[in-house]
Design a protein around this motif. Structure first.
Motif, PDB file in Angstrom:
ATOM      1  N   GLY A  28       7.901  10.209  -2.430  1.00 15.33           N
ATOM      2  CA  GLY A  28       6.881   9.523  -3.200  1.00 15.33           C
ATOM      3  C   GLY A  28       5.882   8.759  -2.363  1.00 15.33           C
ATOM      4  N   ASN A  29       5.934   8.935  -1.045  1.00 13.52           N
ATOM      5  CA  ASN A  29       5.069   8.135  -0.183  1.00 13.52           C
ATOM      6  C   ASN A  29       4.658   8.915   1.077  1.00 13.52           C
ATOM      7  OD1 ASN A  29       3.697   5.848   0.630  1.00 13.52           O
ATOM      8  ND2 ASN A  29       5.496   4.810   1.406  1.00 13.52           N
ATOM      9  N   PRO A  30       4.087  10.119   0.884  1.00 18.88           N
ATOM     10  CA  PRO A  30       3.670  10.857   2.067  1.00 18.88           C
ATOM     11  C   PRO A  30       2.505  10.141   2.751  1.00 18.88           C
ATOM     12  CG  PRO A  30       2.963  11.997   0.057  1.00 18.88           C
ATOM     13  CD  PRO A  30       3.776  10.797  -0.353  1.00 18.88           C
ATOM     14  N   PRO A  31       2.385  10.218   4.033  1.00 18.81           N
ATOM     15  CA  PRO A  31       3.129  11.023   4.995  1.00 18.81           C
ATOM     16  C   PRO A  31       4.280  10.254   5.640  1.00 18.81           C
ATOM     17  CG  PRO A  31       1.262  10.067   6.111  1.00 18.81           C
ATOM     18  CD  PRO A  31       1.223   9.569   4.674  1.00 18.81           C
ATOM     19  N   HIS A  32       4.750   9.210   5.007  1.00 21.04           N
ATOM     20  CA  HIS A  32       5.772   8.347   5.606  1.00 21.04           C
ATOM     21  C   HIS A  32       7.171   8.941   5.501  1.00 21.04           C
ATOM     22  CE1 HIS A  32       2.717   5.349   6.155  1.00 21.04           C
ATOM     23  NE2 HIS A  32       2.368   5.497   4.882  1.00 21.04           N
ATOM     24  N   SER A  85       6.255   0.644   2.647  1.00 23.95           N
ATOM     25  CA  SER A  85       5.772   0.257   1.322  1.00 23.95           C
ATOM     26  C   SER A  85       4.649   1.186   0.877  1.00 23.95           C
ATOM     27  CB  SER A  85       5.266  -1.187   1.355  1.00 23.95           C
ATOM     28  OG  SER A  85       4.717  -1.532   0.107  1.00 23.95           O
ATOM     29  N   GLY A  86       4.587   1.443  -0.419  1.00 23.20           N
ATOM     30  CA  GLY A  86       3.512   2.241  -0.976  1.00 23.20           C
ATOM     31  C   GLY A  86       2.187   1.507  -0.982  1.00 23.20           C
ATOM     32  N   SER A  87       2.222   0.199  -0.812  1.00 23.55           N
ATOM     33  CA  SER A  87       1.004  -0.610  -0.777  1.00 23.55           C
ATOM     34  C   SER A  87       0.823  -1.171   0.627  1.00 23.55           C
ATOM     35  CB  SER A  87       1.105  -1.779  -1.757  1.00 23.55           C
ATOM     36  OG  SER A  87       1.294  -1.308  -3.065  1.00 23.55           O
ATOM     37  N   PRO A  88      -0.356  -1.009   1.214  1.00 21.49           N
ATOM     38  CA  PRO A  88      -0.577  -1.533   2.567  1.00 21.49           C
ATOM     39  C   PRO A  88      -0.676  -3.057   2.572  1.00 21.49           C
ATOM     40  CG  PRO A  88      -2.595  -0.592   1.695  1.00 21.49           C
ATOM     41  CD  PRO A  88      -1.522  -0.325   0.689  1.00 21.49           C
ATOM     42  N   ASP A  89      -0.515  -3.613   3.762  1.00 21.44           N
ATOM     43  CA  ASP A  89      -0.698  -5.041   3.971  1.00 21.44           C
ATOM     44  C   ASP A  89      -2.174  -5.384   3.766  1.00 21.44           C
ATOM     45  OD1 ASP A  89      -0.182  -7.643   4.620  1.00 21.44           O
ATOM     46  OD2 ASP A  89       0.333  -7.277   6.712  1.00 21.44           O
ATOM     47  N   ARG A  90      -2.489  -6.661   3.704  1.00 27.64           N
ATOM     48  CA  ARG A  90      -3.885  -7.083   3.498  1.00 27.64           C
ATOM     49  C   ARG A  90      -4.836  -6.543   4.547  1.00 27.64           C
ATOM     50  NH1 ARG A  90      -3.236 -13.349   2.607  1.00 27.64           N
ATOM     51  NH2 ARG A  90      -1.026 -13.079   2.309  1.00 27.64           N
ATOM     52  N   ASP A  91      -4.325  -6.333   5.755  1.00 26.81           N
ATOM     53  CA  ASP A  91      -5.195  -5.811   6.813  1.00 26.81           C
ATOM     54  C   ASP A  91      -5.253  -4.282   6.817  1.00 26.81           C
ATOM     55  OD1 ASP A  91      -2.780  -5.046   7.886  1.00 26.81           O
ATOM     56  OD2 ASP A  91      -2.925  -6.324   9.659  1.00 26.81           O
ATOM     57  N   PRO A 131       0.298  -0.187   7.155  1.00 30.92           N
ATOM     58  CA  PRO A 131       1.482   0.037   6.326  1.00 30.92           C
ATOM     59  C   PRO A 131       2.539  -1.038   6.588  1.00 30.92           C
ATOM     60  CG  PRO A 131       1.101   1.885   7.840  1.00 30.92           C
ATOM     61  CD  PRO A 131       0.073   0.853   8.123  1.00 30.92           C
ATOM     62  N   LEU A 132       3.214  -1.450   5.550  1.00 32.76           N
ATOM     63  CA  LEU A 132       4.312  -2.414   5.665  1.00 32.76           C
ATOM     64  C   LEU A 132       5.621  -1.657   5.735  1.00 32.76           C
ATOM     65  CD1 LEU A 132       3.294  -5.030   2.972  1.00 32.76           C
ATOM     66  CD2 LEU A 132       3.412  -5.407   5.418  1.00 32.76           C
ATOM     67  N   ARG A 133       6.389  -1.920   6.768  1.00 31.41           N
ATOM     68  CA  ARG A 133       7.727  -1.314   6.875  1.00 31.41           C
ATOM     69  C   ARG A 133       8.746  -2.401   6.584  1.00 31.41           C
ATOM     70  NH1 ARG A 133       8.370   3.501  10.580  1.00 31.41           N
ATOM     71  NH2 ARG A 133      10.442   2.636  10.588  1.00 31.41           N
ATOM     72  N   TYR A 134       9.791  -2.013   5.918  1.00 35.74           N
ATOM     73  CA  TYR A 134      10.858  -2.962   5.617  1.00 35.74           C
ATOM     74  C   TYR A 134      12.186  -2.238   5.619  1.00 35.74           C
ATOM     75  CZ  TYR A 134      10.413  -1.145   0.843  1.00 35.74           C
ATOM     76  OH  TYR A 134      10.356  -0.324  -0.247  1.00 35.74           O
ATOM     77  N   ALA A 135      13.248  -3.006   5.696  1.00 33.90           N
ATOM     78  CA  ALA A 135      14.594  -2.441   5.764  1.00 33.90           C
ATOM     79  C   ALA A 135      15.467  -3.068   4.697  1.00 33.90           C
ATOM     80  CB  ALA A 135      15.192  -2.692   7.148  1.00 33.90           C
ATOM     81  N   GLU A 136      16.364  -2.252   4.177  1.00 38.83           N
ATOM     82  CA  GLU A 136      17.334  -2.699   3.180  1.00 38.83           C
ATOM     83  C   GLU A 136      18.698  -2.144   3.566  1.00 38.83           C
ATOM     84  OE1 GLU A 136      16.830  -4.682   0.613  1.00 38.83           O
ATOM     85  OE2 GLU A 136      14.651  -4.767   0.647  1.00 38.83           O
TER      86      GLU A 136
END
Length: 80
Positions: free
Chosen positions: A9-13, A35-41, A44-49
């Motif tokens: 659901g989030n190509p090309p990531h 994240s499907g939504s970019p940071d303000r700048d 792309p925002l990467r996060y871990a769970e």
């Protein structure tokens, strides 16, 4: 690293699943997502769970994380 896979659901990531080889976090793997939504700048925002260590497929782990059936997650056209 356990495995990588394209994020349906989030190509090309990609989704990346890591093993905590020293079990510092318990009996878990770490799923890294973008994240499907970019940071303000605009970057792309990467996060871990944390996900159960029984997962070997990052798409299955992401589906579990989002409480979504894996067959539905694999067919996502856009992440929200």
């Amino acid at each position: 690293m356990v495995a990588t896979a394209p994020d349906p659901g989030n190509p090309p990531h990609e989704l990346v699943l890591y093993e905590d080889v020293f079990h510092r976090l318990g009996n878990v793997h770490v799923l890294v997502m973008t994240s499907g939504s970019p940071d303000r700048d605009g970057r792309p925002l990467r996060y871990a769970e944390l996900v159960p260590s029984s997962f070997r497929d990052p798409v299955e782990a992401a589906a579990w994380h989002d409480d979504c059936p894996v067959d539905v997650y694999r067919q996502l056209s856009r992440r929200t």
